[in-house]
Scaffold this motif. Structure first.
Motif, PDB file in Angstrom:
ATOM      1  N   VAL A 121      -0.729   3.111 -11.806  1.00 14.91           N
ATOM      2  CA  VAL A 121      -0.438   2.025 -12.739  1.00 14.91           C
ATOM      3  C   VAL A 121       1.024   2.436 -13.329  1.00 14.91           C
ATOM      4  N   SER A 122       1.227   3.550 -13.675  1.00 17.94           N
ATOM      5  CA  SER A 122       2.566   3.804 -14.475  1.00 17.94           C
ATOM      6  C   SER A 122       3.581   3.591 -13.483  1.00 17.94           C
ATOM      7  N   LEU A 123       3.428   4.075 -12.190  1.00 17.45           N
ATOM      8  CA  LEU A 123       4.385   3.551 -11.015  1.00 17.45           C
ATOM      9  C   LEU A 123       4.790   2.072 -10.990  1.00 17.45           C
ATOM     10  N   TYR A 124       3.449   1.629 -10.621  1.00 12.22           N
ATOM     11  CA  TYR A 124       3.640   0.057 -10.337  1.00 12.22           C
ATOM     12  C   TYR A 124       4.246  -0.862 -11.724  1.00 12.22           C
ATOM     13  N   LEU A 125       4.091  -0.134 -12.785  1.00 13.68           N
ATOM     14  CA  LEU A 125       4.567  -0.959 -14.150  1.00 13.68           C
ATOM     15  C   LEU A 125       6.161  -0.914 -14.070  1.00 13.68           C
ATOM     16  N   LYS A 126       6.659   0.080 -13.322  1.00 15.11           N
ATOM     17  CA  LYS A 126       8.113   0.322 -13.199  1.00 15.11           C
ATOM     18  C   LYS A 126       8.668  -0.954 -12.543  1.00 15.11           C
ATOM     19  N   PHE A 127       7.867  -1.560 -11.547  1.00 16.74           N
ATOM     20  CA  PHE A 127       8.380  -2.526 -10.749  1.00 16.74           C
ATOM     21  C   PHE A 127       7.824  -3.811 -10.959  1.00 16.74           C
ATOM     22  N   PHE A 128       6.731  -4.050 -11.101  1.00 19.10           N
ATOM     23  CA  PHE A 128       5.817  -5.266 -11.078  1.00 19.10           C
ATOM     24  C   PHE A 128       5.456  -5.678 -12.606  1.00 19.10           C
ATOM     25  N   ARG A 129       5.223  -7.020 -12.747  1.00 24.31           N
ATOM     26  CA  ARG A 129       4.546  -7.658 -13.833  1.00 24.31           C
ATOM     27  C   ARG A 129       3.097  -7.648 -13.143  1.00 24.31           C
ATOM     28  N   LEU A 130       2.214  -7.282 -14.180  1.00 22.98           N
ATOM     29  CA  LEU A 130       0.842  -7.246 -13.773  1.00 22.98           C
ATOM     30  C   LEU A 130       0.118  -8.502 -14.065  1.00 22.98           C
TER      31      LEU A 130
ATOM     32  N   GLN B  33       3.657  14.391  -5.376  1.00 22.91           N
ATOM     33  CA  GLN B  33       3.714  13.375  -6.560  1.00 22.91           C
ATOM     34  C   GLN B  33       4.747  13.710  -7.683  1.00 22.91           C
ATOM     35  N   GLY B  34       5.053  12.688  -8.484  1.00 23.03           N
ATOM     36  CA  GLY B  34       5.824  13.031  -9.679  1.00 23.03           C
ATOM     37  C   GLY B  34       7.192  13.502  -9.489  1.00 23.03           C
ATOM     38  N   GLN B  35       7.774  13.160  -8.103  1.00 26.09           N
ATOM     39  CA  GLN B  35       9.022  13.661  -7.951  1.00 26.09           C
ATOM     40  C   GLN B  35       9.946  12.507  -7.429  1.00 26.09           C
ATOM     41  N   GLY B  36       9.735  10.984  -7.429  1.00 27.31           N
ATOM     42  CA  GLY B  36      10.348  10.074  -7.262  1.00 27.31           C
ATOM     43  C   GLY B  36      10.134   9.552  -5.848  1.00 27.31           C
ATOM     44  N   ILE B  37       9.400  10.208  -5.262  1.00 29.18           N
ATOM     45  CA  ILE B  37       9.296   9.664  -3.743  1.00 29.18           C
ATOM     46  C   ILE B  37       8.347   8.075  -3.546  1.00 29.18           C
ATOM     47  N   GLY B  38       7.352   7.901  -4.724  1.00 25.92           N
ATOM     48  CA  GLY B  38       6.979   6.734  -4.624  1.00 25.92           C
ATOM     49  C   GLY B  38       7.754   5.771  -5.049  1.00 25.92           C
ATOM     50  N   SER B  39       8.656   5.930  -6.116  1.00 28.47           N
ATOM     51  CA  SER B  39       9.333   4.920  -6.682  1.00 28.47           C
ATOM     52  C   SER B  39      10.455   4.532  -5.541  1.00 28.47           C
ATOM     53  N   ARG B  40      11.039   5.635  -4.940  1.00 26.41           N
ATOM     54  CA  ARG B  40      11.886   5.381  -3.800  1.00 26.41           C
ATOM     55  C   ARG B  40      11.455   4.381  -2.836  1.00 26.41           C
ATOM     56  N   MET B  41      10.073   4.806  -2.500  1.00 30.65           N
ATOM     57  CA  MET B  41       9.486   3.998  -1.022  1.00 30.65           C
ATOM     58  C   MET B  41       9.294   2.585  -1.491  1.00 30.65           C
ATOM     59  N   ILE B  42       8.785   2.465  -2.935  1.00 35.18           N
ATOM     60  CA  ILE B  42       8.569   0.843  -3.408  1.00 35.18           C
ATOM     61  C   ILE B  42       9.827   0.211  -3.638  1.00 35.18           C
ATOM     62  N   GLN B  43      11.043   0.920  -3.912  1.00 34.72           N
ATOM     63  CA  GLN B  43      12.293   0.006  -4.062  1.00 34.72           C
ATOM     64  C   GLN B  43      12.928  -0.220  -2.597  1.00 34.72           C
ATOM     65  N   MET B  44      12.507   0.571  -1.690  1.00 32.26           N
ATOM     66  CA  MET B  44      12.913   0.383  -0.467  1.00 32.26           C
ATOM     67  C   MET B  44      12.004  -0.832   0.213  1.00 32.26           C
ATOM     68  N   LEU B  45      10.703  -0.727  -0.116  1.00 30.80           N
ATOM     69  CA  LEU B  45       9.904  -2.159   0.384  1.00 30.80           C
ATOM     70  C   LEU B  45      10.487  -3.305  -0.318  1.00 30.80           C
ATOM     71  N   ILE B  46      10.569  -3.337  -1.609  1.00 28.49           N
ATOM     72  CA  ILE B  46      11.060  -4.437  -2.211  1.00 28.49           C
ATOM     73  C   ILE B  46      12.398  -4.770  -1.517  1.00 28.49           C
TER      74      ILE B  46
ATOM     75  N   GLY C  20       0.874  -0.967  -0.224  1.00 24.86           N
ATOM     76  CA  GLY C  20       0.170   0.012  -0.057  1.00 24.86           C
ATOM     77  C   GLY C  20       0.887   1.061   0.064  1.00 24.86           C
ATOM     78  N   ILE C  21       0.416   2.163  -0.642  1.00 28.85           N
ATOM     79  CA  ILE C  21       1.260   3.494  -0.531  1.00 28.85           C
ATOM     80  C   ILE C  21       0.638   4.540  -0.942  1.00 28.85           C
ATOM     81  N   VAL C  22       0.692   5.703  -0.573  1.00 27.92           N
ATOM     82  CA  VAL C  22       0.192   6.986  -0.865  1.00 27.92           C
ATOM     83  C   VAL C  22       1.358   8.243  -0.548  1.00 27.92           C
ATOM     84  N   VAL C  23       1.338   9.082  -1.447  1.00 28.01           N
ATOM     85  CA  VAL C  23       1.953  10.103  -1.531  1.00 28.01           C
ATOM     86  C   VAL C  23       1.085  11.363  -1.765  1.00 28.01           C
ATOM     87  N   ALA C  24       1.331  12.296  -0.803  1.00 29.62           N
ATOM     88  CA  ALA C  24       0.610  13.472  -0.843  1.00 29.62           C
ATOM     89  C   ALA C  24       0.829  14.279  -2.427  1.00 29.62           C
TER      90      ALA C  24
END
Length: 149
Positions: free
Chosen positions: A135-144, A98-111, A90-94
């Protein structure tokens, strides 16, 4: 915006976490709750944070700008033997961050956390198809694997 700090929460963060979730609930229709409808109060949130200490397959990660929480990401897993290897992300960024790489960094840290915890071998997430930013963020990391019929 200062330097973004990423860290795990402590019980003293509970009020800020509840306030953050209640705020972002009003920013988007993609969460399961609306503004001021987050289902936990400060005490329950603090108890949940305490329960994460030493927990091998559940975690929470905060992103902070100074002392302000700007994002939260979690992995929640069952403790049942047959399903404890699967964590739900689960992830949410204010919105203003958004659009500043924060979500990507958090997902990578969780992975990375999942790879190192010795339990989690699969990460699952749910999102709406019209949540194109997610969806765009998740596609960077996961196979849907779509469950849509």
């Amino acid at each position: 915006m200062g330097e973004i700090i990423y860290r795990n929460p402590v019980p003293e963060d509970a009020k800020k976490i509840v306030d953050f979730y209640n705020y972002v609930g009003g920013e988007t229709s993609y969460l399961s709750f609306e503004k001021d409808e987050y289902p936990m109060y400060e005490k329950e949130q603090a108890d949940e944070i305490r329960g994460l200490a030493g927990n091998e397959n559940n975690t929470m990660l905060l992103a902070l700008d100074e002392e302000e929480i700007i994002g939260i990401a979690t992995i929640h897993s069952s403790h049942k033997i047959k399903s404890r290897h699967e964590g739900e992300l689960g992830i949410v960024v204010a919105q203003k961050y958004q659009g500043q790489g924060i979500g990507s960094r958090m997902i990578q840290m969780l992975i990375d956390w999942c790879k190192g915890n010795g339990v989690t071998t699969r990460i699952r997430l749910d999102t709406r198809t019209d949540n194109t930013m997610a969806v765009s963020l998740y596609l960077k990391f996961f196979r849907l694997e779509s469950m849509m019929g």
